[in-house]
Write a protein that holds these residues in place. Structure first.
Motif, PDB file in Angstrom:
ATOM      1  N   ALA A 106     -30.452  13.478  34.687  1.00  0.00           N
ATOM      2  CA  ALA A 106     -29.175  14.180  34.543  1.00  0.00           C
ATOM      3  C   ALA A 106     -28.315  14.000  35.796  1.00  0.00           C
ATOM      4  O   ALA A 106     -27.092  13.816  35.700  1.00  0.00           O
ATOM      5  CB  ALA A 106     -29.423  15.659  34.282  1.00  0.00           C
ATOM      6  N   LEU A 107     -28.947  14.021  36.961  1.00  0.00           N
ATOM      7  CA  LEU A 107     -28.226  13.832  38.225  1.00  0.00           C
ATOM      8  C   LEU A 107     -27.561  12.454  38.266  1.00  0.00           C
ATOM      9  O   LEU A 107     -26.388  12.327  38.643  1.00  0.00           O
ATOM     10  CB  LEU A 107     -29.213  13.988  39.380  1.00  0.00           C
ATOM     11  N   VAL A 108     -28.294  11.443  37.863  1.00  0.00           N
ATOM     12  CA  VAL A 108     -27.744  10.086  37.843  1.00  0.00           C
ATOM     13  C   VAL A 108     -26.561  10.012  36.878  1.00  0.00           C
ATOM     14  O   VAL A 108     -25.519   9.426  37.187  1.00  0.00           O
ATOM     15  CB  VAL A 108     -28.829   9.046  37.480  1.00  0.00           C
ATOM     16  N   GLU A 109     -26.695  10.627  35.713  1.00  0.00           N
ATOM     17  CA  GLU A 109     -25.596  10.617  34.735  1.00  0.00           C
ATOM     18  C   GLU A 109     -24.372  11.335  35.289  1.00  0.00           C
ATOM     19  O   GLU A 109     -23.242  10.852  35.130  1.00  0.00           O
ATOM     20  CB  GLU A 109     -26.048  11.257  33.411  1.00  0.00           C
ATOM     21  N   LEU A 110     -24.574  12.462  35.954  1.00  0.00           N
ATOM     22  CA  LEU A 110     -23.444  13.190  36.540  1.00  0.00           C
ATOM     23  C   LEU A 110     -22.776  12.392  37.648  1.00  0.00           C
ATOM     24  O   LEU A 110     -21.566  12.491  37.846  1.00  0.00           O
ATOM     25  CB  LEU A 110     -23.914  14.550  37.082  1.00  0.00           C
ATOM     26  N   SER A 111     -23.560  11.596  38.361  1.00  0.00           N
ATOM     27  CA  SER A 111     -22.992  10.796  39.452  1.00  0.00           C
ATOM     28  C   SER A 111     -22.072   9.700  38.933  1.00  0.00           C
ATOM     29  O   SER A 111     -21.276   9.149  39.690  1.00  0.00           O
ATOM     30  CB  SER A 111     -24.107  10.192  40.316  1.00  0.00           C
ATOM     31  N   ARG A 112     -22.177   9.390  37.659  1.00  0.00           N
ATOM     32  CA  ARG A 112     -21.343   8.336  37.056  1.00  0.00           C
ATOM     33  C   ARG A 112     -20.014   8.866  36.526  1.00  0.00           C
ATOM     34  O   ARG A 112     -19.140   8.091  36.157  1.00  0.00           O
ATOM     35  CB  ARG A 112     -22.105   7.654  35.923  1.00  0.00           C
ATOM     36  N   LEU A 113     -19.871  10.184  36.486  1.00  0.00           N
ATOM     37  CA  LEU A 113     -18.634  10.786  35.990  1.00  0.00           C
ATOM     38  C   LEU A 113     -17.568  10.766  37.082  1.00  0.00           C
ATOM     39  O   LEU A 113     -17.885  10.801  38.271  1.00  0.00           O
ATOM     40  CB  LEU A 113     -18.892  12.228  35.551  1.00  0.00           C
ATOM     41  N   PRO A 114     -16.301  10.739  36.692  1.00  0.00           N
ATOM     42  CA  PRO A 114     -15.240  10.768  37.707  1.00  0.00           C
ATOM     43  C   PRO A 114     -15.151  12.156  38.346  1.00  0.00           C
ATOM     44  O   PRO A 114     -15.561  13.153  37.744  1.00  0.00           O
ATOM     45  CB  PRO A 114     -13.976  10.440  36.908  1.00  0.00           C
ATOM     46  N   PRO A 115     -14.609  12.209  39.545  1.00  0.00           N
ATOM     47  CA  PRO A 115     -14.461  13.514  40.199  1.00  0.00           C
ATOM     48  C   PRO A 115     -13.394  14.347  39.505  1.00  0.00           C
ATOM     49  O   PRO A 115     -12.496  13.816  38.849  1.00  0.00           O
ATOM     50  CB  PRO A 115     -14.030  13.149  41.617  1.00  0.00           C
ATOM     51  N   ALA A 116     -13.509  15.656  39.659  1.00  0.00           N
ATOM     52  CA  ALA A 116     -12.490  16.556  39.117  1.00  0.00           C
ATOM     53  C   ALA A 116     -11.234  16.438  39.969  1.00  0.00           C
ATOM     54  O   ALA A 116     -11.320  16.277  41.187  1.00  0.00           O
ATOM     55  CB  ALA A 116     -13.012  17.996  39.145  1.00  0.00           C
ATOM     56  N   PRO A 117     -10.071  16.499  39.352  1.00  0.00           N
ATOM     57  CA  PRO A 117      -8.831  16.430  40.143  1.00  0.00           C
ATOM     58  C   PRO A 117      -8.679  17.691  40.995  1.00  0.00           C
ATOM     59  O   PRO A 117      -9.119  18.770  40.607  1.00  0.00           O
ATOM     60  CB  PRO A 117      -7.732  16.335  39.083  1.00  0.00           C
ATOM     61  N   ARG A 118      -8.073  17.520  42.161  1.00  0.00           N
ATOM     62  CA  ARG A 118      -7.814  18.668  43.039  1.00  0.00           C
ATOM     63  C   ARG A 118      -6.784  19.569  42.377  1.00  0.00           C
ATOM     64  O   ARG A 118      -5.783  19.098  41.844  1.00  0.00           O
ATOM     65  CB  ARG A 118      -7.304  18.211  44.395  1.00  0.00           C
TER      66      ARG A 118
END
Length: 165
Positions: free
Chosen positions: A109-121
């Motif tokens: 799950a950590l690896v999958e989350l690392s592939r998502l784009p960051p949330a906008p500020r």
């Protein structure tokens, strides 16, 4: 009808610099995940895993702390939960198959989350404006961090806020 806020040139410059820091952080994430996964795989193979566990927990702790700073909030939260489970379940104990499976699933799950784009500020990056009475030498901060790349990113981010690292 609401008007959009006016964004100054210095605000745009800070936002662009921060965007480059986020981009650099995101580019490093696959290697961070590889190191964490390799550390876990080594722990599962060895009975004497205390030192390896400390290193793994430190790597996950660093990820948990830095991820949110760069907009990867879900990744940071998941890393924090994994770190807590590792400390609770593995200190001085032999891992059961169920425990290993749980940690394996969290790592996936950590690896999958690392592939998502960051949330906008949601808010602009604040601009630091020191008082005229503040001396330049008071703007120095020391960073103590084993991870050279993370230390460099922190130094750059602190620079955006007027600090010399």
């Amino acid at each position: 009808m609401e008007q959009e806020p006016v964004v100054s040139q210095s605000d745009k410059s800070r936002q662009n610099k921060f965007a480059r820091l986020v981009e650099a952080y995101q580019e490093e994430l696959p290697e961070r995940m590889r190191v964490i996964k390799a550390g876990w795989d080594e722990i599962k193979r060895r009975a004497d895993h205390e030192e390896l566990l400390e290193t793994l927990c430190r790597n996950i702790h660093t990820l948990a702390g830095s991820a949110g700073t760069f907009g990867f909030v879900d990744l940071g939260n998941a890393a924090r939960r994994l770190e807590q489970e590792l400390v609770e379940r593995t200190t001085g104990a032999t891992l059961s198959t169920d425990q290993q499976g749980s940690i394996d699933a969290q790592l996936i799950a950590l690896v999958e989350l690392s592939r998502l784009p960051p949330a906008p500020r949601k808010e602009p990056i604040p601009e630091y404006r020191p008082d005229a009475s503040e001396a330049e030498e008071n703007r120095l901060i020391f960073i103590v961090e084993d991870d050279h790349n993370l230390a460099e990113m922190l130094a750059q981010q602190l620079g955006l806020l007027g600090w010399q690292a």
